[in-house]
Design an enzyme around this catalytic site. Structure first.
Site, short mmCIF file in Angstrom:
data_model
loop_
_atom_site.label_atom_id
_atom_site.label_comp_id
_atom_site.label_asym_id
_atom_site.label_seq_id
_atom_site.Cartn_x
_atom_site.Cartn_y
_atom_site.Cartn_z
N GLU A 209 0.82 -1.23 0.00
CA GLU A 209 0.00 0.00 0.00
C GLU A 209 0.85 1.27 0.00
OE1 GLU A 209 -2.97 -0.31 3.13
OE2 GLU A 209 -4.09 -1.79 1.99
N GLU A 331 -5.41 -8.41 -0.52
CA GLU A 331 -6.13 -8.11 0.74
C GLU A 331 -7.58 -7.87 0.38
OE1 GLU A 331 -4.61 -5.28 3.63
OE2 GLU A 331 -2.55 -5.72 3.02
#
Ligand code: AHR
Length: 537
Positions: A209, A331
């Site tokens: 991320e 995710e």
């Protein structure tokens, strides 16, 4: 089935269907119906193939966060600990689930992690103030313990490298430590640590991320793209067999969504194999608490996947590249309750209770829908990770006396057990309801698979209708099932019902009377349910 029969069959089903086909399009293979019939129809034709499913589509994730590692998979003080300190009950549970790949060690954690702290003699490993979750990391569990645990579980490791505080050099050093046989600085260090054989880790995430301002070491897209390119080049020199996943957007909520992915790929398209997607769904702000909207959120996953495919292919076009990237949805889950305050602040403790989301029936139904979406896109999504696996936004929870299966465990377990082989491009037709922003949402959402030998098929079906059971008609084309082996369903009167250590059986699958195997099969799907039907062909 003979060809003439096949033509007649198709004509009949198409005529029947065309009476109420509308123009809306919901991702792959959904036809909306304007005058809603009570019966949903699914045509199953094995020659309409999406892809051979990569088993890694149903992977999971364990981060050094809360009690995922310490107290979850590793707990030397527990009565369940084996000689490695691994919790044997958890290990057996994950082994029997058959999780194919597990991402590690983060997540946000990885962006501040020095992998050298977690290898070598345990007594020499530092206690570190971990900054992603404000916890104390003892480093008693590190890369070698994770690989040992993966081998015991029978799963494949998917390692993430630190591209936050870490550099391409530290990433390359970790790969050398893991995958090079001997005779170099880092490979010899691994041998010195007691691991003669290289770990041979194939799948690697290049950071986590990195688009997020919350991420340690967050940088603008181009800067990350250059860093990822440098890391990828060095890593491929060390081991040309690796598969490398660049960090894509953390989700459509990001202001840089799509732009981030485009710029990153413009810098590193030729050096990587895939890009990551992340998404957590909630039934609060996003939906106003409306469960009919919440259960449609897997259509937003369909859309996110299709948007990221579009970006990848746009960059491929600009670069005139012969390479097509695949996606790693590494995710995904429901997560919206344990998401702020004490639930995300470790207060400098070891193994604090963080992100311990309690899952209810409606969460399990959406997780089922999300699995359907992943199957429908298995031509481009090759890796998927339910985030996470133990104690942290997880299907499995532990306490001192055992473990608990949360509601979301069940749809995930079904995918692992039954969704094998070929993903089928089904032709479902269903009545719809309107959700602003999403348009017409079919009540019935179906995914299907046919195993590699062509001997077993599976249908995974979500009924989004909260009030009414829905009749489903399945029309088999080319093949006819011999026998329905099972019809299981997760449902119940209370969408908010959840399992706990005191009441672990509140939400569990129920076996229903299997429908008769036939070329044209009908059965009832209970209201607010997710079901699996497995058949012998
Ligand atoms: O899975 C929990 C966290 O969610 C991860 O650490 C991070 O990558 C994401 O924001």
């Amino acid at each position: 089935m003979l060809n003439a029969h096949r033509r007649k069959f198709f004509k009949q089903t198409m005529l029947a269907g065309s009476a109420y086909l509308a123009n809306s399009w919901f991702g792959r293979g959904f036809f909306a119906i304007t005058s809603p019939p009570d019966i949903a129809r699914v045509v199953v034709d094995p020659s309409r193939r999406i892809a051979e499913i990569d088993r890694r589509l149903f992977g999971s994730f364990i981060e050094h966060l809360g009690r995922a590692v310490y107290g979850g998979i590793y707990d030397p003080g527990s009565k369940f600990a084996d000689s490695n300190g691994f919790r044997n009950d958890v290990l057996e549970e994950i082994r029997s689930l058959g999780v194919p790949i597990i991402r590690y060690p983060g997540g946000n954690f990885v962006s501040g992690y020095n992998w050298l702290d977690g290898v070598g003699p345990r007594k020499d490993r530092p206690r570190v103030l971990e900054r992603a979750w404000n916890s104390v990391e003892t480093n008693q569990f590190g890369t070698n313990e994770f690989i040992t645990w993966c081998r015991a579980v029978g799963t494949e490791p998917l390692l993430a490298v630190n591209l936050g505080t870490g550099t391409p050099e530290t990433a390359a050093a970790l790969l050398e430590y893991c995958n090079v046989d001997k005779g170099t600085r880092w490979s010899d260090l691994r041998r010195q640590h007691g691991f003669e054989q290289p770990h041979q880790i194939k799948y690697w995430c290049l950071g986590n991320e990195m688009d997020g301002p919350w991420q340690i070491g967050h940088v603008p897209a181009r800067e990350y793209g250059l860093k990822a390119r440098d890391a990828a080049r060095q890593m491929r020199t060390i081991d040309p067999a690796v598969r490398l996943i660049a960090c894509g957007s953390s989700g459509p909520f990001m202001p840089t969504y799509i732009e981030w992915d485009r710029q990153v790929l413009e810098e590193c398209y030729e050096e990587v194999d895939a890009i990551s997607l992340h998404r957590y769904y909630g039934n609060a702000e996003e939906t106003g608490g409306d469960t009919t909207k919440f259960l449609a959120m897997n259509l937003a996953m369909d859309r996110q996947i299709e948007e990221i495919i579009a970006v990848c292919d746009l960059v491929r076009g600009h670069k005139r590249s012969n390479k097509t990237l695949w996606l790693s949805f590494d995710e995904w889950n429901v997560w919206y309750r344990a998401r702020s305050g004490k639930d995300v602040d470790g207060e400098r403790r070891v193994a604090p209770h963080l992100l311990e989301e309690v899952y209810n029936l409606e969460d399990a139904l959406l997780v089922g829908g999300l699995i359907n979406s992943l199957i429908r896109h298995s031509d481009r999504v090759r890796v998927g990770c339910l985030a996470q696996l133990v104690n942290v936004i997880a299907p499995i929870m532990t306490n001192d006396n055992g473990l608990l299966r949360q509601t979301i465990y069940y749809p995930y377990a079904w995918a692992l057990k039954y969704a094998h082989g070929r993903a089928l491009d089904l032709v479902p037709e269903s009545a719809t309801y309107e959700i602003p922003g999403l348009g017409k949402v079919p009540y019935v959402d179906v995914a299907g698979t046919l195993d590699t030998g062509g001997k077993a098929a599976t249908l995974l079906i979500l009924n989004r209708d909260l009030e009414k059971a829905r009749e489903v008609e399945v029309l088999w084309h080319e093949v006819t099932p011999n026998k329905v082996l099972g019809y299981q369903v997760i449902t119940g009167p209370d969408l908010k019902a959840f399992n706990s250590f005191d009441a672990p059986q509140r939400v569990v699958p129920q076996a229903l009377e299997p429908p008769k195997a036939a070329e044209r099969m009908t059965f009832k799907l209970p209201a607010r349910s997710y079901a699996v039907i497995n058949l012998a062909i």
